[in-house]
Design an enzyme around this catalytic site. Structure first.
Site, mmCIF file in Angstrom:
data_model
loop_
_atom_site.group_PDB
_atom_site.id
_atom_site.type_symbol
_atom_site.label_atom_id
_atom_site.label_comp_id
_atom_site.label_asym_id
_atom_site.label_seq_id
_atom_site.Cartn_x
_atom_site.Cartn_y
_atom_site.Cartn_z
ATOM 1 N N ASP A 106 -75.254 51.894 32.702
ATOM 2 C CA ASP A 106 -76.586 52.126 32.848
ATOM 3 C C ASP A 106 -76.739 54.020 32.302
ATOM 4 O OD1 ASP A 106 -76.916 52.809 35.039
ATOM 5 O OD2 ASP A 106 -78.627 52.476 35.231
ATOM 6 N N ASP A 154 -73.612 57.943 35.262
ATOM 7 C CA ASP A 154 -72.545 56.898 34.956
ATOM 8 C C ASP A 154 -71.885 57.493 33.970
ATOM 9 O OD1 ASP A 154 -74.156 54.170 34.417
ATOM 10 O OD2 ASP A 154 -75.554 55.715 35.485
ATOM 11 N N ASN A 163 -81.090 53.012 34.234
ATOM 12 C CA ASN A 163 -81.373 54.907 34.547
ATOM 13 C C ASN A 163 -82.191 54.930 33.199
ATOM 14 O OD1 ASN A 163 -80.486 55.680 36.988
ATOM 15 N ND2 ASN A 163 -78.679 55.830 35.383
ATOM 16 N N THR A 219 -72.148 49.265 37.095
ATOM 17 C CA THR A 219 -72.895 50.867 37.962
ATOM 18 C C THR A 219 -74.188 50.903 37.846
ATOM 19 O OG1 THR A 219 -71.514 52.468 36.086
ATOM 20 C CG2 THR A 219 -70.691 52.428 38.168
ATOM 21 N N PHE A 276 -81.873 52.329 44.344
ATOM 22 C CA PHE A 276 -82.324 51.706 42.729
ATOM 23 C C PHE A 276 -81.806 50.679 42.356
ATOM 24 C CE2 PHE A 276 -81.574 53.248 38.053
ATOM 25 C CZ PHE A 276 -82.916 52.969 38.033
ATOM 26 N N ASN A 277 -80.228 50.673 42.152
ATOM 27 C CA ASN A 277 -79.682 49.595 41.470
ATOM 28 C C ASN A 277 -80.004 47.860 42.102
ATOM 29 O OD1 ASN A 277 -78.501 51.501 39.543
ATOM 30 N ND2 ASN A 277 -76.420 51.481 40.188
ATOM 31 N N HIS A 290 -73.008 59.244 42.028
ATOM 32 C CA HIS A 290 -72.721 57.914 42.717
ATOM 33 C C HIS A 290 -71.454 57.157 41.904
ATOM 34 C CE1 HIS A 290 -76.159 58.369 45.017
ATOM 35 N NE2 HIS A 290 -76.883 59.333 43.936
ATOM 36 N N ASP A 291 -71.877 56.985 40.922
ATOM 37 C CA ASP A 291 -70.807 55.419 39.822
ATOM 38 C C ASP A 291 -69.215 55.779 39.709
ATOM 39 O OD1 ASP A 291 -73.584 54.449 39.901
ATOM 40 O OD2 ASP A 291 -73.900 55.466 37.072
HETATM 41 C C1 BDR Z 1 -77.675 54.458 41.297
HETATM 42 O O1 BDR Z 1 -79.184 54.994 40.266
HETATM 43 C C2 BDR Z 1 -78.821 55.090 38.983
HETATM 44 O O2 BDR Z 1 -79.694 56.554 39.614
HETATM 45 C C3 BDR Z 1 -77.273 55.838 39.394
HETATM 46 O O3 BDR Z 1 -76.919 55.896 38.017
HETATM 47 C C4 BDR Z 1 -76.808 55.494 40.297
HETATM 48 O O4 BDR Z 1 -76.150 54.043 40.104
HETATM 49 C C5 BDR Z 1 -77.790 55.149 42.710
HETATM 50 O O5 BDR Z 1 -78.933 55.145 42.807
HETATM 51 CA CA CA Z 2 -75.708 54.318 36.946
#
Ligand code: BDR
Ligand code: CA
Length: 310
Positions: free
Chosen positions: A10, A15, A39, A124, A165-166, A239-240
């Site tokens: 996303d 990403d 996102n 991701t 978040f994800n 993160h991703d």
């Molecule tokens: C995740 O949330 C998104 O904002 C980032 O792309 C990542 O996948 C981190 O919590």
């Molecule tokens: Ca992401």
């Protein structure tokens, strides 16, 4: 032989790095990219995937748009971190790569079915597309070697005190995917917060000196400002790409085989990942959960992949 992978994402700043790492690492063979609302709205994350591929000259990888909203909930986006376009910072080029008309679930189905080898699906973003795939085409399960997901946390969250978040965007999808009984790896905040974009990391990426690294550095400057503002962090966690690194160079990420459950109902904890590291519940292990990262090797791997872009 390179591991065949499909990246469901996303984009999103981090990403973008997941795409470049998946496309540029010699240990991986990127078969396709699918997008999901997360996102940003689906139209944004899809266009951003096209932008990211255009910047890097990734022209031979199909890109297909997937779910525009979670399985049962209203989509929540992350403008506070990724900006209004979900990829704010550098001026994006006009995309020069087309979208695959099949859509994400059909593309996933077709790529999995056609692959002579089992494929690792790296996700991701919210797991909506993957849950839909497993519900609509359960026969492709035999072609999935592993699902490697950036999401969740063994500790605290980043949207609510306990939810990442994800997972929080579509916890029902995460629960479907975890329950599917496939090999499932979770790379959560507890480890991605070791992948910090320090000034040294930024300098090393800038020194790569190609068009992708220049774009990447502008992305990271925006991302750094967002994290400074939203979380008070001077060096943002990327993160991703850590989930991609787990597949490309497994030694970079330490995992433990343990119990993972997704919280769907708690009024304060919905979207939390319950990781039973000390086997308090006595339930069978169902996930390979990341617990540590070799950050130096991770950054070198990301840098090398970006060097292979244009
Ligand atoms: C995740 O949330 C998104 O904002 C980032 O792309 C990542 O996948 C981190 O919590
Ligand atoms: Ca992401």
């Amino acid at each position: 032989m390179a591991v065949p992978v499909i990246l469901d994402c996303d984009p999103g700043h981090d990403d973008a790095f997941a795409i470049w790492l998946a496309a540029g690492d010699p240990n991986l063979n990127l078969l396709g990219i699918t997008t999901v609302g997360g996102n940003g709205q689906l139209a944004q994350t899809t266009r951003n995937a096209q932008v990211v591929c255009t910047v890097a000259g990734i022209r031979d990888v199909p890109i297909a748009a997937g779910a525009d909203s979670p399985l049962t909930r209203t989509l929540q986006t992350a403008g506070d971190i990724h900006g209004a376009s979900a990829l704010d910072g550098p001026v994006p080029p006009e995309p020069d790569v087309d979208l695959d008309p099949r859509g994400a679930v059909q593309l996933l189905h077709d790529l999995l079915t056609d692959s002579p080898q089992p494929v690792v699906v790296i996700a991701t973003g919210p797991l909506t597309n993957i849950a839909l795939l497993l519900r609509i085409h359960p026969q492709v399960r035999t072609k999935i070697k592993e699902i490697a997901w950036m999401g969740g946390s063994t500790g605290r969250g980043n949207v609510t005190p306990y939810a990442e978040f994800n997972c929080w965007v579509d916890p029902e999808a995460a629960a479907v995917v975890v329950a599917a009984g496939l090999r499932f790896s979770m790379v959560g905040l507890n480890v991605t917060h070791l992948a910090l974009v320090t000034p040294e990391v930024l300098d090393q990426l800038a020194a790569v000196g190609n068009a992708t690294s220049a774009f990447a550095v502008e992305l990271l400057k925006f991302f750094r400002a967002s994290y400074q503002e939203a979380e008070g962090m001077a060096a943002p966690p990327l993160h991703d790409p850590v989930a991609v690194a787990l597949v490309a160079v497994p030694e970079i990420v330490t995992t433990v085989h343990t119990r993972l459950d997704i919280e769907l109902h708690g009024p304060e904890t919905v979207g939390a990942t319950s990781v039973d590291l000390h086997n308090k519940l006595g339930r069978p292990a169902n996930a390979h959960v990341a617990v540590d990262l070799d950050a130096d090797r991770f950054w070198k791997t990301v840098e090398d992949a970006i060097r292979r872009m244009r």
